[in-house]
Design a protein around this motif. Structure first.
Motif, PDB file in Angstrom:
ATOM      1  N   ASN A 252       0.799  -1.226   0.000  1.00 59.88           N
ATOM      2  CA  ASN A 252       0.000   0.000   0.000  1.00 59.88           C
ATOM      3  C   ASN A 252       0.827   1.269   0.000  1.00 59.88           C
ATOM      4  O   ASN A 252       0.357   2.312  -0.470  1.00 59.88           O
ATOM      5  N   PHE A 255       1.545   1.820  -3.541  1.00 54.02           N
ATOM      6  CA  PHE A 255       0.222   2.013  -4.156  1.00 54.02           C
ATOM      7  C   PHE A 255      -0.305   3.410  -3.872  1.00 54.02           C
ATOM      8  O   PHE A 255      -0.725   4.132  -4.783  1.00 54.02           O
ATOM      9  N   HIS A 259      -0.844   6.448  -6.270  1.00 57.86           N
ATOM     10  CA  HIS A 259      -2.246   6.851  -6.356  1.00 57.86           C
ATOM     11  C   HIS A 259      -2.417   8.350  -6.129  1.00 57.86           C
ATOM     12  O   HIS A 259      -3.023   9.060  -6.940  1.00 57.86           O
ATOM     13  N   ALA A 293      -3.223   0.115  -9.000  1.00 54.78           N
ATOM     14  CA  ALA A 293      -3.641  -1.269  -8.766  1.00 54.78           C
ATOM     15  C   ALA A 293      -2.868  -2.239  -9.647  1.00 54.78           C
ATOM     16  O   ALA A 293      -2.400  -3.282  -9.185  1.00 54.78           O
ATOM     17  N   THR A 297      -0.139  -5.362  -8.121  1.00 56.23           N
ATOM     18  CA  THR A 297      -0.841  -6.648  -8.043  1.00 56.23           C
ATOM     19  C   THR A 297       0.009  -7.767  -7.434  1.00 56.23           C
ATOM     20  O   THR A 297      -0.502  -8.551  -6.624  1.00 56.23           O
ATOM     21  N   ASP A 300      -0.290  -7.651  -3.816  1.00 57.85           N
ATOM     22  CA  ASP A 300      -1.643  -7.959  -3.366  1.00 57.85           C
ATOM     23  C   ASP A 300      -1.881  -9.468  -3.340  1.00 57.85           C
ATOM     24  O   ASP A 300      -2.576  -9.980  -2.460  1.00 57.85           O
ATOM     25  N   ARG A 358      -8.685  -6.951 -10.013  1.00 51.08           N
ATOM     26  CA  ARG A 358      -8.160  -5.890  -9.141  1.00 51.08           C
ATOM     27  C   ARG A 358      -8.312  -4.521  -9.791  1.00 51.08           C
ATOM     28  O   ARG A 358      -8.732  -3.555  -9.141  1.00 51.08           O
ATOM     29  N   GLN A 362     -10.567  -1.562  -8.428  1.00 53.18           N
ATOM     30  CA  GLN A 362      -9.965  -0.329  -7.942  1.00 53.18           C
ATOM     31  C   GLN A 362     -10.373   0.902  -8.748  1.00 53.18           C
ATOM     32  O   GLN A 362     -10.499   1.987  -8.183  1.00 53.18           O
TER      33      GLN A 362
END
Length: 397
Positions: A252, A255, A259, A293, A297, A300, A358, A362
């Motif tokens: 995260n 991410f 993001h 996302a 991956t 994740d 995903r 997202q």
């Protein structure tokens, strides 16, 4: 009396001079603001505050007398980013909590599919070609409500997690931005603020993620949320709820950095004046979420493995075959172990299992989150601003 006459004369002049410009500006943004006003119509006390003034009205906020000419501030339609003192921390927390709950609840069926498609050892009945095939088969074979299993655990965690997340992000973004690049947008400040906010978000959300993903798995043995919590606590201990925390942060942090930096960059392009603009928030949020996302991956997939401990099935099978389970870890316990397990069971393609689900999850998820967050942030802040103006006018009478 002289002051009142001065204000009336200046207001008449402002209305005459700014009438045409006010009509043009209002007509250009009327559709967007009207749509927001309609959505917000649940609360009678806020409808009047959020309804746009269509026309050339210009109201006087304050009149200041000094040695120079008097200064008059226009309060008819304060800019979203220019509202006094910005939004409060409580506003960020409330708007963030609502955005987080709506984001997770509306996209929960796709999240269920993503968890299933990331399975490294799926049952024959749980092998899906794509997202729509997975949804159709889950509903027809397991019931119409099966994709929503675990939603209550997610809703309980998403509220406080996103409240902390957005409040921390807004506070640090402003503080770091003033240090790094005063008066302008700083990508470094945005990314750093997103990373720190993720620490709080994941600390609040990780237990809910563990419970949710165990309930989402095919043939989940748990009857419900409390049964899952009790079983995990008794068999694996309290640490099981944070077994994937470091992996989740490893996923995260990049991410959220990607993001937030992408979102703020797209806002510079699509909404340079940083006014409340639902379409720009939605497009920027959706694209930012999709890019982040896809890039994260592999991490994740490892997080899902740590949460579900699915590979224990494979370990048990190996032990029955020839005692090779001797010395094998009882649980997948860290990122390195998770990476090795994913590679052993699925090779390089295993790290991108569920990437389609995903991204599909997202993209609308972050679009919803940013749209709802910015809407409530705008509405609450503007309501508070206009309430202060009304109180000032009452005090001057």
């Amino acid at each position: 009396m002289e002051a009142d006459g001065f204000v009336r004369r200046r207001r008449m002049t402002a209305e005459t001079a700014g009438g045409d410009a006010g009509v043009a500006g209002a007509s250009a943004g009327a559709e967007v603001r009207w749509f927001g006003g309609r959505i917000w119509g649940v609360s009678e006390s806020l409808v009047g505050n959020l309804s746009p003034r269509i026309g050339g009205e210009t109201e006087i906020q304050t009149v200041q007398f000094s040695d120079g000419p008097p200064e008059i501030a226009d309060a008819s339609e304060p800019e979203y980013e220019g509202l006094p003192q910005g939004a409060s921390t409580s506003t960020h927390m409330f708007a963030g909590a609502v955005a987080g709950i709506m984001e997770h609840c509306l996209m929960f069926p796709i999240d269920c599919v993503k968890t299933r498609m990331q399975s490294l050892q799926p049952e024959p009945a749980a092998r899906y070609r794509n997202v729509m095939d997975a949804l159709r088969r889950i509903i027809t074979t397991e019931g119409v409500w099966r994709p929503m299993r675990g939603l209550n655990a997610t809703a309980v965690g998403a509220g406080p997690a996103h409240a902390l997340y957005f409040a921390c992000y807004e506070k640090l973004k402003k503080s770091l931005g003033d240090i790094i690049h005063p008066g302008a947008n700083s990508h470094l400040a945005n990314g750093t603020a997103g990373c720190v906010a993720t620490l709080l978000h994941d600390a609040a959300m990780n237990p809910s993620e563990v419970v949710k993903q165990r309930l989402q798995m095919y043939n989940s043995p748990y009857r419900g949320v409390m049964d899952c919590v009790r079983a995990v606590w008794q068999s694996e201990g309290a640490a099981a709820f944070y077994r994937s925390y470091t992996t989740q942060l490893t996923m995260n942090v990049p991410f959220q950095a990607l993001h937030f930096m992408t979102y703020e960059y797209l806002q510079e392009l699509l909404n340079p004046h940083r006014q409340y603009n639902p379409s720009s928030h939605m497009v920027s949020g959706g694209l930012a979420g999709a890019i982040a996302a896809a890039a994260t991956t592999p991490l994740d997939v490892c997080k899902t493995l740590l949460n579900t401990q699915e590979s224990l099935v494979g370990v048990a099978a190996a032990g029955q075959g020839g005692g090779q389970a001797q010395g094998t870890h009882r649980h997948i316990t860290g990122l390195a172990h998770a990476f090795r397990t994913v590679y052993r069971l699925g090779g390089l393609p295993g790290f991108f299992k569920g990437v389609q689900a995903r991204v599909i999850y997202q993209m609308p998820s972050t679009a919803i989150s940013w749209s709802v967050y910015e809407f409530f942030k705008y509405g609450i802040t503007k309501h508070q601003h206009e309430k202060r103006i009304a109180q000032q006018r009452e005090g001057e009478k």
